[in-house]
Design an enzyme around this catalytic site. Structure first.
Site, PDB file in Angstrom:
ATOM      1  N   GLU A 102      18.947   5.097  -1.061  1.00 51.80           N
ATOM      2  CA  GLU A 102      17.719   5.273   0.147  1.00 51.80           C
ATOM      3  C   GLU A 102      17.028   5.867  -1.033  1.00 51.80           C
ATOM      4  O   GLU A 102      17.079   5.593  -2.299  1.00 51.80           O
ATOM      5  CB  GLU A 102      17.683   7.294   0.640  1.00 51.80           C
ATOM      6  CG  GLU A 102      18.348   7.167   1.903  1.00 51.80           C
ATOM      7  CD  GLU A 102      17.187   6.633   2.818  1.00 51.80           C
ATOM      8  OE1 GLU A 102      16.552   5.940   2.866  1.00 51.80           O
ATOM      9  OE2 GLU A 102      17.531   6.921   4.422  1.00 51.80           O
ATOM     10  N   ASP A 103      15.781   5.026  -0.421  1.00 50.00           N
ATOM     11  CA  ASP A 103      14.608   5.050  -1.151  1.00 50.00           C
ATOM     12  C   ASP A 103      13.911   6.178  -1.742  1.00 50.00           C
ATOM     13  O   ASP A 103      13.584   6.511  -2.505  1.00 50.00           O
ATOM     14  CB  ASP A 103      13.372   3.427  -0.504  1.00 50.00           C
ATOM     15  CG  ASP A 103      13.369   4.369   0.774  1.00 50.00           C
ATOM     16  OD1 ASP A 103      13.736   5.881   1.365  1.00 50.00           O
ATOM     17  OD2 ASP A 103      12.750   3.843   1.756  1.00 50.00           O
ATOM     18  N   ASP A 106      12.231  12.743   2.579  1.00 55.39           N
ATOM     19  CA  ASP A 106      11.151  13.545   2.905  1.00 55.39           C
ATOM     20  C   ASP A 106      11.570  14.975   3.850  1.00 55.39           C
ATOM     21  O   ASP A 106      12.796  15.950   3.347  1.00 55.39           O
ATOM     22  CB  ASP A 106      10.994  12.775   3.908  1.00 55.39           C
ATOM     23  CG  ASP A 106       9.172  13.536   4.372  1.00 55.39           C
ATOM     24  OD1 ASP A 106       9.202  13.512   3.797  1.00 55.39           O
ATOM     25  OD2 ASP A 106       8.899  13.151   5.451  1.00 55.39           O
ATOM     26  N   PHE A 155       1.442  10.459  -0.645  1.00 53.93           N
ATOM     27  CA  PHE A 155       1.940   9.247   0.289  1.00 53.93           C
ATOM     28  C   PHE A 155       2.137   8.136  -0.299  1.00 53.93           C
ATOM     29  O   PHE A 155       1.347   7.340  -0.754  1.00 53.93           O
ATOM     30  CB  PHE A 155       0.905   9.360   1.346  1.00 53.93           C
ATOM     31  CG  PHE A 155       2.023   8.064   3.133  1.00 53.93           C
ATOM     32  CD1 PHE A 155       1.519   7.353   2.799  1.00 53.93           C
ATOM     33  CD2 PHE A 155       1.919   8.900   3.664  1.00 53.93           C
ATOM     34  CE1 PHE A 155       2.408   5.899   3.393  1.00 53.93           C
ATOM     35  CE2 PHE A 155       2.368   8.707   4.966  1.00 53.93           C
ATOM     36  CZ  PHE A 155       2.372   6.772   4.818  1.00 53.93           C
ATOM     37  N   VAL A 156       3.415   7.674  -0.743  1.00 60.76           N
ATOM     38  CA  VAL A 156       4.079   7.170  -1.872  1.00 60.76           C
ATOM     39  C   VAL A 156       4.732   5.796  -0.977  1.00 60.76           C
ATOM     40  O   VAL A 156       4.801   5.206   0.118  1.00 60.76           O
ATOM     41  CB  VAL A 156       5.287   7.560  -2.524  1.00 60.76           C
ATOM     42  CG1 VAL A 156       4.004   8.705  -3.624  1.00 60.76           C
ATOM     43  CG2 VAL A 156       5.750   7.673  -1.974  1.00 60.76           C
TER      44      VAL A 156
END
Length: 182
Positions: A102-103, A106, A155-156
């Site tokens: 996964e990146d 959240d 918020f990346v």
């Protein structure tokens, strides 16, 4: 200067920092899976593609890769809570050791769903490697074995992470200026 750089408020992790972190994660995974001959590495599209590409080069073991596109997001910036499989795996997971790439984690909703789904399909084990995690946003508890960086609720974008499909190709991870997405 890249024309997308102007939208980035601050760089969190440089290309070099990411490279070093990926090598470190690859080393741990290699050690843990050295006696496993049926490793299936599942990349969650699209954000984790850059991470997957670099990570598997740091794992000198026999492995197979596959892709899933799973979404709990609309076109906005927050999770809808509804999980949909947009693209399923091409291979069977039965009797396989699974590593989900996964990146970013959240809310945990998508990953929680995915782990249960793969186990219900007969996977021997399901572990997760993520480059980034945002614990402050977690709604579902998810056991993540390999974590690159823990970050605040920013918020990346970059290194595969996007905003409305843009910024994925930045070589670093940064966060956007608020006016870009508000």
């Amino acid at each position: 200067m890249n024309h997308m750089d102007k939208d980035v408020k601050e760089i969190l992790f440089s290309k070099e920092e990411i490279h070093n972190k990926v090598a470190e994660l690859g080393e741990k995974i290699t050690k843990d899976y050295k006696d496993v001959d049926n490793l299936l590495v599942i990349c969650v599209l699209k954000g984790a593609v850059s991470f997957l590409s670099d990570l598997i080069q740091e794992i000198p073991l026999p492995l197979v890769i596959d892709f899933m596109d799973v979404s709990s997001y609309g076109s906005g910036v927050s999770s809808t809570g509804e999980v949909r499989i947009l693209k399923d795996l091409d291979s069977s997971v039965e009797g396989r050791n699974i590593l989900i790439v996964e990146d970013i984690i959240d809310t945990g909703i998508t990953l929680n769903y995915l782990k249960k789904l793969l186990l219900s399909r007969g996977a021997t084990s399901v572990e997760v490697v993520t480059l980034l995690t945002k614990p402050s946003r977690r709604q579902k508890g998810v056991d993540v074995k390999y974590v690159g960086y823990e970050i605040d609720d920013l918020f990346v974008v970059g290194y595969g992470l996007d905003y409305n499909e843009k910024y994925r190709n930045l070589p670093y991870i940064g966060y956007l200026k608020e006016e870009v997405y508000s």
